[in-house]
Design a protein around this motif. Structure first.
Motif, mmCIF file in Angstrom:
data_model
loop_
_atom_site.group_PDB
_atom_site.id
_atom_site.type_symbol
_atom_site.label_atom_id
_atom_site.label_comp_id
_atom_site.label_asym_id
_atom_site.label_seq_id
_atom_site.Cartn_x
_atom_site.Cartn_y
_atom_site.Cartn_z
ATOM 1 N N ARG A 246 11.586 7.500 9.434
ATOM 2 C CA ARG A 246 10.334 7.682 10.184
ATOM 3 C C ARG A 246 9.197 6.911 9.532
ATOM 4 O O ARG A 246 8.421 6.223 10.211
ATOM 5 N N ASP A 247 9.081 7.028 8.204
ATOM 6 C CA ASP A 247 8.061 6.258 7.486
ATOM 7 C C ASP A 247 8.261 4.753 7.711
ATOM 8 O O ASP A 247 7.296 4.003 7.885
ATOM 9 N N ALA A 248 9.521 4.320 7.702
ATOM 10 C CA ALA A 248 9.819 2.904 7.915
ATOM 11 C C ALA A 248 9.382 2.458 9.303
ATOM 12 O O ALA A 248 8.787 1.388 9.465
ATOM 13 N N VAL B 241 0.863 -1.175 0.000
ATOM 14 C CA VAL B 241 0.000 0.000 0.000
ATOM 15 C C VAL B 241 0.901 1.226 0.000
ATOM 16 O O VAL B 241 1.731 1.387 0.905
ATOM 17 N N ALA B 242 0.759 2.083 -0.992
ATOM 18 C CA ALA B 242 1.606 3.262 -1.086
ATOM 19 C C ALA B 242 1.269 4.253 0.022
ATOM 20 O O ALA B 242 0.102 4.420 0.400
ATOM 21 N N THR B 243 2.291 4.913 0.545
ATOM 22 C CA THR B 243 2.076 5.888 1.622
ATOM 23 C C THR B 243 1.261 7.090 1.159
ATOM 24 O O THR B 243 0.741 7.844 1.983
ATOM 25 N N THR B 244 1.127 7.263 -0.153
ATOM 26 C CA THR B 244 0.326 8.374 -0.669
ATOM 27 C C THR B 244 -1.171 8.127 -0.513
ATOM 28 O O THR B 244 -1.974 9.037 -0.727
ATOM 29 N N THR B 245 -1.552 6.911 -0.161
ATOM 30 C CA THR B 245 -2.960 6.586 0.089
ATOM 31 C C THR B 245 -3.374 7.103 1.460
ATOM 32 O O THR B 245 -2.739 6.761 2.462
ATOM 33 N N PRO B 246 -4.413 7.915 1.552
ATOM 34 C CA PRO B 246 -4.863 8.378 2.866
ATOM 35 C C PRO B 246 -5.201 7.190 3.777
ATOM 36 O O PRO B 246 -5.878 6.257 3.368
ATOM 37 N N GLY B 247 -4.680 7.240 5.016
ATOM 38 C CA GLY B 247 -4.938 6.148 5.950
ATOM 39 C C GLY B 247 -4.227 4.868 5.597
ATOM 40 O O GLY B 247 -4.657 3.775 6.002
ATOM 41 N N ALA B 248 -3.118 4.957 4.863
ATOM 42 C CA ALA B 248 -2.418 3.762 4.375
ATOM 43 C C ALA B 248 -2.048 2.810 5.498
ATOM 44 O O ALA B 248 -2.209 1.588 5.374
ATOM 45 N N LEU B 249 -1.565 3.332 6.616
ATOM 46 C CA LEU B 249 -1.106 2.447 7.685
ATOM 47 C C LEU B 249 -2.275 1.754 8.381
ATOM 48 O O LEU B 249 -2.137 0.618 8.839
ATOM 49 N N PRO C 63 -3.226 -12.902 7.621
ATOM 50 C CA PRO C 63 -1.921 -13.081 8.288
ATOM 51 C C PRO C 63 -0.919 -13.884 7.486
ATOM 52 O O PRO C 63 0.289 -13.771 7.709
ATOM 53 N N SER C 64 -1.384 -14.698 6.544
ATOM 54 C CA SER C 64 -0.445 -15.504 5.756
ATOM 55 C C SER C 64 0.042 -14.784 4.506
ATOM 56 O O SER C 64 0.924 -15.292 3.802
ATOM 57 N N SER C 65 -0.513 -13.619 4.211
ATOM 58 C CA SER C 65 -0.082 -12.846 3.047
ATOM 59 C C SER C 65 1.051 -11.911 3.429
ATOM 60 O O SER C 65 1.245 -11.581 4.596
ATOM 61 N N THR C 66 1.804 -11.478 2.436
ATOM 62 C CA THR C 66 2.886 -10.523 2.646
ATOM 63 C C THR C 66 2.349 -9.129 2.347
ATOM 64 O O THR C 66 2.166 -8.760 1.182
ATOM 65 N N ILE C 67 2.077 -8.389 3.403
ATOM 66 C CA ILE C 67 1.529 -7.037 3.279
ATOM 67 C C ILE C 67 2.637 -6.034 3.579
ATOM 68 O O ILE C 67 3.326 -6.144 4.594
ATOM 69 N N GLY C 68 2.800 -5.063 2.695
ATOM 70 C CA GLY C 68 3.874 -4.104 2.869
ATOM 71 C C GLY C 68 3.434 -2.678 2.617
ATOM 72 O O GLY C 68 2.266 -2.395 2.342
ATOM 73 N N VAL C 69 4.400 -1.779 2.712
ATOM 74 C CA VAL C 69 4.163 -0.360 2.485
ATOM 75 C C VAL C 69 5.155 0.128 1.440
ATOM 76 O O VAL C 69 6.355 -0.172 1.519
ATOM 77 N N GLY C 70 4.654 0.868 0.454
ATOM 78 C CA GLY C 70 5.497 1.380 -0.606
ATOM 79 C C GLY C 70 5.693 2.883 -0.519
ATOM 80 O O GLY C 70 5.039 3.567 0.269
ATOM 81 N N THR C 71 6.597 3.386 -1.346
ATOM 82 C CA THR C 71 6.967 4.804 -1.363
ATOM 83 C C THR C 71 7.494 5.244 0.000
ATOM 84 O O THR C 71 7.198 6.336 0.469
ATOM 85 N N ILE C 72 8.288 4.383 0.633
ATOM 86 C CA ILE C 72 8.942 4.722 1.892
ATOM 87 C C ILE C 72 10.167 5.579 1.570
ATOM 88 O O ILE C 72 11.046 5.154 0.822
ATOM 89 N N LEU C 73 10.233 6.772 2.170
ATOM 90 C CA LEU C 73 11.292 7.710 1.818
ATOM 91 C C LEU C 73 12.230 8.060 2.967
ATOM 92 O O LEU C 73 13.264 8.693 2.725
ATOM 93 N N ASP C 74 11.871 7.697 4.191
ATOM 94 C CA ASP C 74 12.770 8.011 5.297
ATOM 95 C C ASP C 74 12.563 7.027 6.440
ATOM 96 O O ASP C 74 11.644 6.199 6.425
#
Length: 251
Positions: free
Chosen positions: A113-115, A81-89, A100-111
């Motif tokens: 703090r985001d990580a 889920v890209a961080t540009t999506t409102p409420g992404a986290l 729980p068995s899927s690999t869920i991640g976050v994209g467009t991580i730039l620093d």
């Protein structure tokens, strides 16, 4: 000969101490995450098995959640889920609970703090359009798989020398598409590469045959009109087709 034998060789340097985390905040986030310790390698194995990473961007969190569910129903096992999506986290937190068995991640991580925030949300995967060394140094031996973005051979070398297990070639279609991946793989045959940007379901097999370990699909799965119309059945069908191509069934 006597003079030569009198020379003393320099002593070998002392062994390096184990690498320590430089960012306490990110270290604390990893420690508090409920993600299993084997997540990083498992995420990499899953990516190389599925060949598809679905990249989701949406105009609101509710749409993102429903679109993600549709893609996962369609067989997608790795989704960012890209961080540009409102409420992404919040979306990531919900998906981690439901799948729980899927690999869920976050994209467009730039620093860093985001990580940190992404890891707190339960992300198993972090992706960037570039290489953020602070993140790479902190997570390379940890529970979360970080895929830095690269464009040139020098960037591939720098990222892998810094500890990257896999890299994302971006923006790949602008650089020459599958031909560019094939060219990069010649000197870096040992480096797993994800191709990202502008890839369609019809073209993804060419990237894989060119040497890509996996492809990132964004609009190819989350088609703009389907997202606009909230046509989740269409998204599910596209996800099924992409998954089939990733498994080699579309040859």
């Amino acid at each position: 000969m006597a003079a030569v034998s009198a020379l003393s060789l320099p002593s070998p340097p002392p062994p390096r101490s184990p690498r320590t985390l430089a960012y306490p905040a990110l270290r604390a986030a990893r420690a508090s995450s409920s993600t299993p310790s084997s997540t990083g390698p498992e995420a990499l194995v899953e990516i190389e098995k599925s060949r598809v990473i679905a990249c989701l961007r949406a105009e609101d969190g509710l749409l993102a959640m429903e679109a993600a569910r549709a893609a996962l129903r369609g067989g997608v096992s790795v989704l960012e889920v890209a961080t540009t999506t409102p409420g992404a986290l919040e979306v990531v937190k919900g998906l981690v609970r439901e799948y729980p068995s899927s690999t869920i991640g976050v994209g467009t991580i730039l620093d860093a703090r985001d990580a940190k925030e992404a890891v707190h949300a339960g992300a198993k995967l972090l992706m960037s359009p570039c290489t953020v060394m602070e993140i790479l140094r902190d997570v390379q031996d940890g529970d979360v798989l970080y895929i830095p973005g690269v464009m040139t051979p020098t960037e591939v070398l720098c990222a892998t020398n810094a500890g990257a297990k896999i890299v994302k070639v971006y923006p790949v279609s602008t650089l020459g598409g599958e031909k560019y991946i094939s060219a990069l793989k010649k000197p870096f045959f040992h480096v797993p590469m994800v191709a990202s940007q502008g890839i369609t379901i019809d073209s993804m097999r060419r990237y894989i045959e060119g040497g890509a370990a996996a492809v990132v699909l964004s609009d190819a799965i989350f088609e703009k009109e389907a997202m606009k119309q909230r046509n989740f059945d269409a998204i599910c069908r596209l996800a099924k087709l992409a998954t089939l191509q990733g498994c080699g069934g579309g040859k």
